[in-house]
Design an enzyme around this catalytic site. Structure first.
Site, PDB file in Angstrom:
ATOM      1  N   LYS A   1       0.869  -1.188   0.000  1.00 61.77           N
ATOM      2  CA  LYS A   1       0.000   0.000   0.000  1.00 61.77           C
ATOM      3  C   LYS A   1       0.903   1.235   0.000  1.00 61.77           C
ATOM      4  O   LYS A   1       1.775   1.368   0.866  1.00 61.77           O
ATOM      5  CB  LYS A   1      -0.893   0.022   1.244  1.00 61.77           C
ATOM      6  CG  LYS A   1      -2.062  -0.949   1.149  1.00 61.77           C
ATOM      7  CD  LYS A   1      -3.022  -0.774   2.308  1.00 61.77           C
ATOM      8  CE  LYS A   1      -4.208  -1.728   2.190  1.00 61.77           C
ATOM      9  NZ  LYS A   1      -5.108  -1.685   3.364  1.00 61.77           N
TER      10      LYS A   1
ATOM     11  N   GLU B   1       0.074  -2.810  16.169  1.00 62.43           N
ATOM     12  CA  GLU B   1      -0.145  -3.595  14.945  1.00 62.43           C
ATOM     13  C   GLU B   1       0.306  -5.043  15.158  1.00 62.43           C
ATOM     14  O   GLU B   1      -0.275  -5.976  14.603  1.00 62.43           O
ATOM     15  CB  GLU B   1       0.596  -2.971  13.751  1.00 62.43           C
ATOM     16  CG  GLU B   1       0.126  -1.562  13.369  1.00 62.43           C
ATOM     17  CD  GLU B   1      -1.241  -1.508  12.660  1.00 62.43           C
ATOM     18  OE1 GLU B   1      -1.852  -2.568  12.433  1.00 62.43           O
ATOM     19  OE2 GLU B   1      -1.694  -0.384  12.346  1.00 62.43           O
TER      20      GLU B   1
ATOM     21  N   HIS C   1      -9.198  -0.978  13.070  1.00 59.52           N
ATOM     22  CA  HIS C   1      -8.940   0.237  12.295  1.00 59.52           C
ATOM     23  C   HIS C   1     -10.187   1.054  11.966  1.00 59.52           C
ATOM     24  O   HIS C   1     -10.071   2.248  11.699  1.00 59.52           O
ATOM     25  CB  HIS C   1      -8.178  -0.103  11.015  1.00 59.52           C
ATOM     26  CG  HIS C   1      -6.705  -0.352  11.260  1.00 59.52           C
ATOM     27  ND1 HIS C   1      -6.269  -1.426  12.009  1.00 59.52           N
ATOM     28  CD2 HIS C   1      -5.605   0.323  10.892  1.00 59.52           C
ATOM     29  CE1 HIS C   1      -4.942  -1.384  12.067  1.00 59.52           C
ATOM     30  NE2 HIS C   1      -4.518  -0.339  11.401  1.00 59.52           N
TER      31      HIS C   1
ATOM     32  N   HIS D   1      -9.284   4.534  13.137  1.00 53.60           N
ATOM     33  CA  HIS D   1      -9.165   5.696  12.253  1.00 53.60           C
ATOM     34  C   HIS D   1     -10.070   6.828  12.714  1.00 53.60           C
ATOM     35  O   HIS D   1      -9.708   8.007  12.613  1.00 53.60           O
ATOM     36  CB  HIS D   1      -9.509   5.319  10.809  1.00 53.60           C
ATOM     37  CG  HIS D   1      -8.378   4.639  10.096  1.00 53.60           C
ATOM     38  ND1 HIS D   1      -8.564   3.756   9.051  1.00 53.60           N
ATOM     39  CD2 HIS D   1      -7.046   4.710  10.280  1.00 53.60           C
ATOM     40  CE1 HIS D   1      -7.387   3.319   8.644  1.00 53.60           C
ATOM     41  NE2 HIS D   1      -6.454   3.879   9.365  1.00 53.60           N
TER      42      HIS D   1
ATOM     43  N   HIS E   1      -0.588   6.740  15.296  1.00 54.59           N
ATOM     44  CA  HIS E   1      -1.523   5.786  14.683  1.00 54.59           C
ATOM     45  C   HIS E   1      -1.785   4.564  15.572  1.00 54.59           C
ATOM     46  O   HIS E   1      -2.931   4.157  15.785  1.00 54.59           O
ATOM     47  CB  HIS E   1      -0.959   5.363  13.323  1.00 54.59           C
ATOM     48  CG  HIS E   1      -1.755   4.311  12.631  1.00 54.59           C
ATOM     49  ND1 HIS E   1      -3.003   4.541  12.117  1.00 54.59           N
ATOM     50  CD2 HIS E   1      -1.479   2.997  12.377  1.00 54.59           C
ATOM     51  CE1 HIS E   1      -3.473   3.432  11.571  1.00 54.59           C
ATOM     52  NE2 HIS E   1      -2.570   2.477  11.718  1.00 54.59           N
TER      53      HIS E   1
HETATM   54  N1  GLY Z   1      -2.315  -1.797   7.042  1.00 50.08           N
HETATM   55  C1  GLY Z   1      -3.215  -2.765   6.575  1.00 50.08           C
HETATM   56  C2  GLY Z   1      -2.846  -3.339   5.258  1.00 50.08           C
HETATM   57  O1  GLY Z   1      -1.731  -3.209   4.815  1.00 50.08           O
HETATM   58  O2  GLY Z   1      -3.680  -3.937   4.625  1.00 50.08           O
END
Ligand code: GLY
Length: 360
Positions: free
Chosen positions: A131, A173, A234, A238, A262
């Site tokens: 991403k 995470e 999330h 978020h 975050h």
């Molecule tokens: N941070 C979640 C993902 O990479 O899908």
């Protein structure tokens, strides 16, 4: 689409030398921010080829993850003689790997890039999985593409200069990866002492955590299905993050709320979404309470009130993971028992926020 080739290394210089010798490129760019230029760049500057690389430095922190910054990176790639056969190294935290990955993915329609993450958050999450992107119009990661790095080189020596808050942020995470994988991994994570970090043990846990993410991304690189497992915590996280961001530049506000890292928002989001999992998908209450206690101990809380609920609901409604106005949650039926594409009624979401407000 192939996914990342993550290399866990305890000697970033030797690994980088090998990686560079295996890749063909005419020009090398290395992107850092003002912090990683000073703290991390010296670690790798002796590697063959790095001295001749074109260095591009951007401002540190998420406020620089903008179109303007991206434009300066593209400009310097062009002026530095970049071609479609050039290579980019992104040395830094999630901001650098996200923005650098996007700059590389779009320059001359896309050049390869290598990520060298230097924060815990970027090691276990941001730098892995393809991403890339920037913030736009006040929305986080609004513009971007999926594009896999050639390699991700993870050397946990960089964590030794990371402050406690950033270790905790990345650790959230890792906790998420434990919750979506298995009881043993979760138990190991929940027992870790974040005050006296055992870096050797943390390095092993980072390797296992990244492997969880790699497996998920391998199965669904473009997030059509099971990759949504990585969104656990999330949807609410978020919303908390955006909510706290409104208090930017108001350090003396009477509620004492400040923008948060975050991972702090994710940790609080995990508590909320595990509560919802207990109510809706049968997640064990004792494991939810154990997680809530861990989060309370290491992350504290966000002092929301009932008056904030409509705004938090609104922020959840506008999350880009949603379709057609319904709020999309990833919940769990138990550790490792992933239930994607769950929805909840307003009353259930408010009850969840009640639990967070009273219980944390
Ligand atoms: N941070 C979640 C993902 O990479 O899908």
């Amino acid at each position: 689409m192939t996914v990342d080739k993550v290399i866990i290394s305890n000697d970033v210089c030797t690994t980088l030398k090998t990686v560079l010798s295996e890749l063909d490129y005419d020009r090398l760019f290395i992107l850092t921010d003002e912090t990683t230029r000073d703290v991390c760049m010296p670690v790798i500057e002796g590697v063959d080829g790095i001295a001749d690389a074109v260095s591009i430095v951007i401002g540190a922190t998420d406020t620089h993850k903008t179109l303007d910054t991206l434009a300066t990176v593209w400009t310097q790639m062009g002026e530095g003689g970049g071609t479609r056969h050039s290579l980019m190294i992104n040395l830094g935290g999630g901001m650098v790997t996200d923005l650098g990955g996007f700059a590389a993915s779009t320059f001359k329609r896309g050049i390869p890039f290598v990520n060298i993450p230097t924060t815990l958050l970027s090691m276990v999450d941001a730098s892995v999985g393809g991403k890339t992107g920037i913030n736009f119009n006040g929305l986080k990661n609004e513009i971007g593409v999926f594009r896999q790095p050639e390699k991700v080189i993870i050397d946990t020596q960089f964590l030794r200069t990371l402050d406690h808050q950033n270790v905790c942020s990345g650790y959230a995470e890792m906790l998420k990866h434990g919750l979506i994988s298995d009881v043993k991994t979760f138990a190991e994570l929940i027992g870790f002492d974040l005050d006296k970090v055992d870096y050797r043990y943390l390095a092993d846990m980072v390797g296992r955590s990244v492997a969880v993410k790699e497996r998920v991304v391998e199965a669904d690189p473009l997030e059509h299905g099971i990759r949504k497992a990585l969104n656990l915590g999330h949807t609410v996280g978020h919303a908390f993050e955006s909510f706290a961001l409104q208090f930017e530049g108001q350090p003396d506000n009477e509620r004492g709320i400040r923008p948060v890292l975050h991972g702090y928002a994710v940790a609080w989001g995990l508590v909320c979404e595990l509560y919802l999992s207990c109510v809706k998908t049968g997640f064990p209450v004792d494991t939810m309470r154990q997680t809530a206690q861990f989060v309370k101990d290491w992350y504290g809380t966000l002092p929301i009130t009932c008056d904030d609920y409509p705004m938090l609901l609104e922020l959840m409604t506008h999350d880009k993971k949603n379709t057609a106005g319904t709020i999309n949650f990833t919940l769990l039926g138990g550790i490792g028992d992933i239930r994607i594409n769950q929805t909840a009624k307003k009353e259930e979401i408010y009850e969840m926020l009640d639990f967070f407000r009273e219980g944390l």
